[in-house]
Scaffold this motif. Structure first.
Motif, PDB file in Angstrom:
ATOM      1  N   LEU A 187       6.241  -6.053  -8.724  1.00  0.00           N
ATOM      2  CA  LEU A 187       5.645  -5.763  -7.403  1.00  0.00           C
ATOM      3  C   LEU A 187       4.985  -6.808  -6.826  1.00  0.00           C
ATOM      4  CD1 LEU A 187       4.046  -2.200  -8.209  1.00  0.00           C
ATOM      5  CD2 LEU A 187       6.478  -2.618  -7.193  1.00  0.00           C
ATOM      6  N   SER A 188       4.813  -6.744  -5.639  1.00  0.00           N
ATOM      7  CA  SER A 188       3.954  -7.988  -5.032  1.00  0.00           C
ATOM      8  C   SER A 188       3.096  -7.438  -4.107  1.00  0.00           C
ATOM      9  CB  SER A 188       4.856  -8.715  -4.234  1.00  0.00           C
ATOM     10  OG  SER A 188       5.348  -8.128  -3.244  1.00  0.00           O
ATOM     11  N   ASP A 189       2.161  -8.251  -3.400  1.00  0.00           N
ATOM     12  CA  ASP A 189       1.314  -7.854  -2.656  1.00  0.00           C
ATOM     13  C   ASP A 189       1.751  -7.014  -1.463  1.00  0.00           C
ATOM     14  OD1 ASP A 189      -0.632  -9.116  -4.158  1.00  0.00           O
ATOM     15  OD2 ASP A 189      -1.005 -10.997  -2.578  1.00  0.00           O
ATOM     16  N   LYS A 190       2.763  -7.058  -0.965  1.00  0.00           N
ATOM     17  CA  LYS A 190       3.348  -6.504   0.095  1.00  0.00           C
ATOM     18  C   LYS A 190       3.422  -4.913  -0.329  1.00  0.00           C
ATOM     19  CE  LYS A 190       8.314  -6.877  -0.570  1.00  0.00           C
ATOM     20  NZ  LYS A 190       9.508  -7.353  -0.021  1.00  0.00           N
ATOM     21  N   ASN A 191       3.372  -4.610  -1.662  1.00  0.00           N
ATOM     22  CA  ASN A 191       3.431  -3.433  -2.104  1.00  0.00           C
ATOM     23  C   ASN A 191       2.162  -2.659  -2.194  1.00  0.00           C
ATOM     24  OD1 ASN A 191       5.852  -4.658  -4.212  1.00  0.00           O
ATOM     25  ND2 ASN A 191       6.535  -2.851  -2.720  1.00  0.00           N
ATOM     26  N   TYR A 192       1.113  -3.358  -1.972  1.00  0.00           N
ATOM     27  CA  TYR A 192      -0.175  -2.793  -2.062  1.00  0.00           C
ATOM     28  C   TYR A 192      -0.863  -3.011  -0.843  1.00  0.00           C
ATOM     29  CZ  TYR A 192       0.535  -1.979  -6.904  1.00  0.00           C
ATOM     30  OH  TYR A 192       1.099  -1.507  -8.129  1.00  0.00           O
ATOM     31  N   ALA A 193      -0.678  -2.406   0.283  1.00  0.00           N
ATOM     32  CA  ALA A 193      -1.216  -2.853   1.604  1.00  0.00           C
ATOM     33  C   ALA A 193      -2.805  -2.816   1.775  1.00  0.00           C
ATOM     34  CB  ALA A 193      -0.673  -1.870   2.769  1.00  0.00           C
ATOM     35  N   LYS A 194      -3.252  -1.625   1.066  1.00  0.00           N
ATOM     36  CA  LYS A 194      -4.945  -1.559   1.033  1.00  0.00           C
ATOM     37  C   LYS A 194      -5.454  -2.517   0.213  1.00  0.00           C
ATOM     38  CE  LYS A 194      -5.160   3.308   2.168  1.00  0.00           C
ATOM     39  NZ  LYS A 194      -5.447   4.595   1.730  1.00  0.00           N
ATOM     40  N   ARG A 195      -5.136  -2.950  -0.794  1.00  0.00           N
ATOM     41  CA  ARG A 195      -5.520  -3.847  -1.696  1.00  0.00           C
ATOM     42  C   ARG A 195      -5.579  -5.345  -1.214  1.00  0.00           C
ATOM     43  NH1 ARG A 195      -3.608  -7.111  -5.989  1.00  0.00           N
ATOM     44  NH2 ARG A 195      -5.378  -7.173  -7.910  1.00  0.00           N
ATOM     45  N   GLN A 196      -4.224  -5.571  -0.397  1.00  0.00           N
ATOM     46  CA  GLN A 196      -4.227  -6.775   0.391  1.00  0.00           C
ATOM     47  C   GLN A 196      -5.303  -7.004   1.221  1.00  0.00           C
ATOM     48  OE1 GLN A 196      -0.311  -7.435   2.045  1.00  0.00           O
ATOM     49  NE2 GLN A 196      -0.734  -9.799   2.148  1.00  0.00           N
ATOM     50  N   SER A 197      -5.308  -5.993   2.114  1.00  0.00           N
ATOM     51  CA  SER A 197      -6.359  -5.875   3.225  1.00  0.00           C
ATOM     52  C   SER A 197      -7.764  -5.962   2.809  1.00  0.00           C
ATOM     53  CB  SER A 197      -6.131  -4.545   3.975  1.00  0.00           C
ATOM     54  OG  SER A 197      -7.167  -4.451   4.964  1.00  0.00           O
ATOM     55  N   PHE A 198      -8.012  -5.449   1.678  1.00  0.00           N
ATOM     56  CA  PHE A 198      -9.376  -5.571   1.221  1.00  0.00           C
ATOM     57  C   PHE A 198      -9.807  -7.020   0.750  1.00  0.00           C
ATOM     58  CE2 PHE A 198     -11.889  -5.674  -2.635  1.00  0.00           C
ATOM     59  CZ  PHE A 198     -13.211  -4.948  -2.247  1.00  0.00           C
ATOM     60  N   PHE A 199      -8.838  -7.520  -0.019  1.00  0.00           N
ATOM     61  CA  PHE A 199      -9.116  -9.194  -0.567  1.00  0.00           C
ATOM     62  C   PHE A 199      -9.098  -9.728   0.556  1.00  0.00           C
ATOM     63  CE2 PHE A 199      -8.092  -7.320  -4.754  1.00  0.00           C
ATOM     64  CZ  PHE A 199      -9.255  -7.582  -5.350  1.00  0.00           C
ATOM     65  N   GLU A 200      -8.452  -9.617   1.895  1.00  0.00           N
ATOM     66  CA  GLU A 200      -8.516 -10.522   3.218  1.00  0.00           C
ATOM     67  C   GLU A 200      -9.709 -10.468   3.563  1.00  0.00           C
ATOM     68  OE1 GLU A 200      -5.254  -9.328   5.380  1.00  0.00           O
ATOM     69  OE2 GLU A 200      -3.648 -10.584   4.241  1.00  0.00           O
TER      70      GLU A 200
END
Length: 383
Positions: A362-375
């Protein structure tokens, strides 16, 4: 006669308790001691009757005032033989107006009396009972029988208070009025007063040979089974009123009403808010990831519902019209289903390795909420 417990003690409240405190205490005691919850212990029938009797008196302001002043004798015609000789209530005083008039003499000027007729029809008291029903019965409605202790016309004397073969006589002292007038001369002039007739105790009639069954009261407290229709949609804490099913009236007056305080048992799956039903449904990790058709329980039975790919814990969907029927209407509430994803436990080494392999794919695009949180976190730190 067995000594009765203090009504305040029965409900576990203080003497100065408010109406709301009385109602709350009654509901709590009724829930704990309802005979249906203790089918193997017959003593709960008496306990429940005692609780209902206490509530019937303390929830009625007039009865409570009499009880606070005179105790059990003020509210029970048969207590201590107080009803002998045709006297109703206690000591021959049929209502609160009689008590006040006896104490203060009904003083007036010009001979006027504020006392109502001794033989005037009086409405019977309302009765309150507790009814405990299941959650589904509250949603669907049901017929149920309730045992009620109520005052009813004595069947031996037909309410006259006189023994069979004898009759009730008009009081010769007050001529049936229930009160006598006296006049006193004072420096301020003649003062007339009206007070309870001492001969008949305010009844306006004399029963020389009282009925042996009701001891002259003309009424008896008996247990009666009442069949009731509990409407679909009834909720916990609501009251059903049955007109004319309370205590019988006095002197031909109408009967009071029966008030049924409904308590609804909780359900292991469903929770109710108004006419809406709420429940939580667990789904597997794979069902949440790939989407799936799941089985959802409702009060009408199971239904199928398809959840989409990537369903998250906390997702809520609505089943329109699957809630509770509104009382005496065809409309229904909705059912709201909340999804929570159950994370698998007790995995084998092979299962763990497979999951790690899957995670690595998996990559970050599979975890939208996680990616948004760290951004967002990065932006805050950069600021």
């Amino acid at each position: 006669m067995a000594e009765k417990r203090d009504y305040y003690e029965v409900l576990g409240i203080q003497k100065g308790a408010s109406e709301e405190e009385i109602k709350k205490a009654f509901r709590k005691k009724a829930r704990e001691n309802h005979p249906d919850l203790h089918p193997d212990d017959p003593s709960y029938v008496e306990k429940f009757q005692e609780i209902n009797e206490a509530n019937e008196v303390l929830s009625d302001p007039e009865k409570r005032a009499r009880y606070d002043q005179f105790g059990h004798a003020g509210v029970d015609p048969s207590y201590g033989g107080g009803a002998a000789g045709g006297m109703d209530g206690f000591g021959g005083f049929g209502d609160m107006g009689d008590i006040l008039e006896n104490i203060f003499g009904g003083f007036g000027f010009g001979g006027g009396s504020t006392r109502s007729s001794a033989n005037a029809p009086r409405r019977g008291a309302d009765i309150q009972e507790a009814v405990i029903i299941n959650f589904m019965d509250a949603c669907k409605g049901k017929k149920q029988e309730v045992r009620v202790n109520r005052m009813t016309v004595c069947d031996a004397c037909n309410g006259s208070g006189a023994a069979v073969g004898s009759s009730v006589e008009v009081c010769p002292d007050c001529q049936g009025r229930g009160s006598v007038k006296t006049t006193q001369r004072t420096p301020f002039g003649a003062i007339s007063s009206s007070k309870v007739c001492p001969h008949c105790g305010g009844k306006g009639k004399i029963v020389k040979n009282p009925c042996g069954k009701c001891r002259g009261a003309g009424r008896l407290r008996v247990q009666k089974t009442v069949s009731i229709d509990i409407p679909a949609g009834i909720d916990d804490g609501q009251t059903i009123r049955l007109g004319g099913q309370g205590d019988c009236g006095v002197n031909g007056g109408p009967s009071g009403d029966l008030l049924l305080n409904v308590s609804v048992k909780s359900h292991p799956i469903f929770k109710r808010e108004g006419y809406d039903i709420h429940c939580d449904i667990p789904v597997t990790y794979m069902e949440a990831v790939l989407g799936a058709e799941i089985t959802v329980p409702t009060i009408d039975g199971d239904v199928k519902y398809t959840i989409g790919e990537g369903t998250q814990t906390g997702t809520v969907f609505r089943l329109k019209g699957k809630g509770v029927k509104k009382i005496h209407r065809e409309e229904r509430g909705n059912q709201y289903v909340k999804i929570y994803v159950e994370v698998p436990k007790n995995l084998t080494k092979k299962q763990k390795d497979l999951l790690k392999e899957f995670e690595n794919s998996l990559s970050d695009k599979n975890y939208a909420k996680r990616q948004s949180f760290f951004e967002k976190l990065k932006a805050k730190l950069d600021f």
